[in-house]
Design a protein around this motif. Structure first.
Motif, PDB file in Angstrom:
ATOM      1  N   TYR A 298      -6.322  11.657  -5.391  1.00 55.06           N
ATOM      2  CA  TYR A 298      -5.213  11.383  -4.494  1.00 55.06           C
ATOM      3  C   TYR A 298      -5.712  11.325  -3.046  1.00 55.06           C
ATOM      4  O   TYR A 298      -5.335  10.426  -2.283  1.00 55.06           O
ATOM      5  CB  TYR A 298      -4.132  12.447  -4.654  1.00 55.06           C
ATOM      6  CG  TYR A 298      -2.971  12.278  -3.720  1.00 55.06           C
ATOM      7  CD1 TYR A 298      -1.958  11.364  -4.017  1.00 55.06           C
ATOM      8  CD2 TYR A 298      -2.854  13.021  -2.552  1.00 55.06           C
ATOM      9  CE1 TYR A 298      -0.877  11.204  -3.156  1.00 55.06           C
ATOM     10  CE2 TYR A 298      -1.791  12.856  -1.687  1.00 55.06           C
ATOM     11  CZ  TYR A 298      -0.802  11.949  -2.009  1.00 55.06           C
ATOM     12  OH  TYR A 298       0.260  11.776  -1.158  1.00 55.06           O
ATOM     13  N   ASN A 299      -6.557  12.259  -2.675  1.00 52.39           N
ATOM     14  CA  ASN A 299      -7.060  12.314  -1.305  1.00 52.39           C
ATOM     15  C   ASN A 299      -7.926  11.109  -0.955  1.00 52.39           C
ATOM     16  O   ASN A 299      -8.009  10.727   0.224  1.00 52.39           O
ATOM     17  CB  ASN A 299      -7.824  13.608  -1.061  1.00 52.39           C
ATOM     18  CG  ASN A 299      -6.899  14.780  -0.919  1.00 52.39           C
ATOM     19  OD1 ASN A 299      -5.746  14.651  -0.540  1.00 52.39           O
ATOM     20  ND2 ASN A 299      -7.399  15.968  -1.246  1.00 52.39           N
TER      21      ASN A 299
ATOM     22  N   SER B 150       1.288   7.306  -6.445  1.00 54.84           N
ATOM     23  CA  SER B 150       0.254   8.346  -6.515  1.00 54.84           C
ATOM     24  C   SER B 150       0.838   9.715  -6.214  1.00 54.84           C
ATOM     25  O   SER B 150       0.510  10.703  -6.875  1.00 54.84           O
ATOM     26  CB  SER B 150      -0.877   8.046  -5.526  1.00 54.84           C
ATOM     27  OG  SER B 150      -1.548   6.883  -5.899  1.00 54.84           O
ATOM     28  N   HIS B 151       1.723   9.777  -5.235  1.00 56.20           N
ATOM     29  CA  HIS B 151       2.365  11.043  -4.873  1.00 56.20           C
ATOM     30  C   HIS B 151       3.220  11.563  -6.031  1.00 56.20           C
ATOM     31  O   HIS B 151       3.173  12.760  -6.355  1.00 56.20           O
ATOM     32  CB  HIS B 151       3.221  10.843  -3.618  1.00 56.20           C
ATOM     33  CG  HIS B 151       3.869  12.090  -3.132  1.00 56.20           C
ATOM     34  ND1 HIS B 151       3.220  12.985  -2.332  1.00 56.20           N
ATOM     35  CD2 HIS B 151       5.100  12.593  -3.356  1.00 56.20           C
ATOM     36  CE1 HIS B 151       4.022  13.999  -2.080  1.00 56.20           C
ATOM     37  NE2 HIS B 151       5.176  13.781  -2.681  1.00 56.20           N
TER      38      HIS B 151
ATOM     39  N   GLN C 176       0.941   4.221  -2.754  1.00 55.82           N
ATOM     40  CA  GLN C 176       0.763   5.623  -2.380  1.00 55.82           C
ATOM     41  C   GLN C 176       1.912   6.484  -2.883  1.00 55.82           C
ATOM     42  O   GLN C 176       1.708   7.629  -3.284  1.00 55.82           O
ATOM     43  CB  GLN C 176       0.618   5.752  -0.864  1.00 55.82           C
ATOM     44  CG  GLN C 176      -0.729   5.291  -0.360  1.00 55.82           C
ATOM     45  CD  GLN C 176      -0.816   5.320   1.153  1.00 55.82           C
ATOM     46  OE1 GLN C 176       0.143   5.013   1.851  1.00 55.82           O
ATOM     47  NE2 GLN C 176      -1.985   5.677   1.661  1.00 55.82           N
ATOM     48  N   LYS C 177       3.123   5.940  -2.890  1.00 50.71           N
ATOM     49  CA  LYS C 177       4.273   6.692  -3.384  1.00 50.71           C
ATOM     50  C   LYS C 177       4.108   6.997  -4.874  1.00 50.71           C
ATOM     51  O   LYS C 177       4.395   8.104  -5.329  1.00 50.71           O
ATOM     52  CB  LYS C 177       5.566   5.907  -3.126  1.00 50.71           C
ATOM     53  CG  LYS C 177       6.808   6.602  -3.631  1.00 50.71           C
ATOM     54  CD  LYS C 177       7.037   7.941  -2.957  1.00 50.71           C
ATOM     55  CE  LYS C 177       8.338   8.567  -3.460  1.00 50.71           C
ATOM     56  NZ  LYS C 177       8.536   9.904  -2.937  1.00 50.71           N
TER      57      LYS C 177
ATOM     58  N   MET D 280      -7.214   8.141  -1.560  1.00 54.84           N
ATOM     59  CA  MET D 280      -6.306   7.065  -1.160  1.00 54.84           C
ATOM     60  C   MET D 280      -5.851   7.203   0.267  1.00 54.84           C
ATOM     61  O   MET D 280      -5.381   6.258   0.874  1.00 54.84           O
ATOM     62  CB  MET D 280      -5.070   7.042  -2.058  1.00 54.84           C
ATOM     63  CG  MET D 280      -5.341   6.584  -3.453  1.00 54.84           C
ATOM     64  SD  MET D 280      -3.807   6.277  -4.341  1.00 54.84           S
ATOM     65  CE  MET D 280      -3.210   4.844  -3.446  1.00 54.84           C
ATOM     66  N   ASN D 281      -5.926   8.401   0.804  1.00 53.30           N
ATOM     67  CA  ASN D 281      -5.368   8.649   2.133  1.00 53.30           C
ATOM     68  C   ASN D 281      -6.415   8.740   3.193  1.00 53.30           C
ATOM     69  O   ASN D 281      -7.471   8.737   3.230  1.00 53.30           O
ATOM     70  CB  ASN D 281      -4.525   9.930   2.106  1.00 53.30           C
ATOM     71  CG  ASN D 281      -3.353   9.788   1.160  1.00 53.30           C
ATOM     72  OD1 ASN D 281      -2.647   8.817   1.230  1.00 53.30           O
ATOM     73  ND2 ASN D 281      -3.165  10.737   0.281  1.00 53.30           N
TER      74      ASN D 281
ATOM     75  N   ARG E  12       0.833  -1.207   0.000  1.00 55.08           N
ATOM     76  CA  ARG E  12       0.000   0.000   0.000  1.00 55.08           C
ATOM     77  C   ARG E  12       0.864   1.252   0.000  1.00 55.08           C
ATOM     78  O   ARG E  12       0.607   2.214  -0.735  1.00 55.08           O
ATOM     79  CB  ARG E  12      -0.937   0.010   1.204  1.00 55.08           C
ATOM     80  CG  ARG E  12      -1.853   1.233   1.223  1.00 55.08           C
ATOM     81  CD  ARG E  12      -2.698   1.283   2.445  1.00 55.08           C
ATOM     82  NE  ARG E  12      -1.811   1.508   3.577  1.00 55.08           N
ATOM     83  CZ  ARG E  12      -2.213   1.619   4.820  1.00 55.08           C
ATOM     84  NH1 ARG E  12      -3.476   1.496   5.123  1.00 55.08           N
ATOM     85  NH2 ARG E  12      -1.352   1.832   5.789  1.00 55.08           N
ATOM     86  N   SER E  13       1.929   1.234   0.786  1.00 50.48           N
ATOM     87  CA  SER E  13       2.848   2.371   0.839  1.00 50.48           C
ATOM     88  C   SER E  13       3.494   2.612  -0.521  1.00 50.48           C
ATOM     89  O   SER E  13       3.639   3.761  -0.954  1.00 50.48           O
ATOM     90  CB  SER E  13       3.916   2.117   1.897  1.00 50.48           C
ATOM     91  OG  SER E  13       4.840   3.167   1.929  1.00 50.48           O
TER      92      SER E  13
END
Length: 93
Positions: A89-90, A54-55, A51-52, A92-93, A47-48
């Motif tokens: 993006y938001n 996506s960032h 997310q990277k 996902m967090n 998952r991390s």
């Protein structure tokens, strides 16, 4: 495609390949009935990594929007595109 875009694409593909390997490893762990805590550790790692990516894409969209506006593109249109990416993006967090 610019050199920096090619470099970014290569980097993203390498990251995705590692994620594919992580997912295959997680599947194997489940089939081998490994400890759930160990599986969850690997899931969090995957998952991390997602997310990277996506960032990185969010940053790229921001750079893209700024570059296009500086070249005369419509500010409102570029802002709408950027806001859409930020909204996704938001989620996902």
């Amino acid at each position: 495609m610019s050199h920096s875009q090619e470099h970014r694409t290569d980097s993203l593909v390498k990251r995705l390949n590692r994620i594919e390997g992580q997912v295959a490893g997680i599947k194997k762990m489940i089939l081998e009935e490994k400890e759930y805590a160990d599986v969850i550790i690997q899931l969090n790692s995957t998952r991390s990594a997602i997310q990277k990516i996506s960032h990185i894409l969010l940053e790229a969209q921001t750079e893209h929007a700024l570059m296009h506006v500086s070249e005369g593109a419509d500010l409102d249109e570029e802002m709408k595109k950027l806001q859409k990416v930020i909204a996704q993006y938001n989620k996902m967090n």
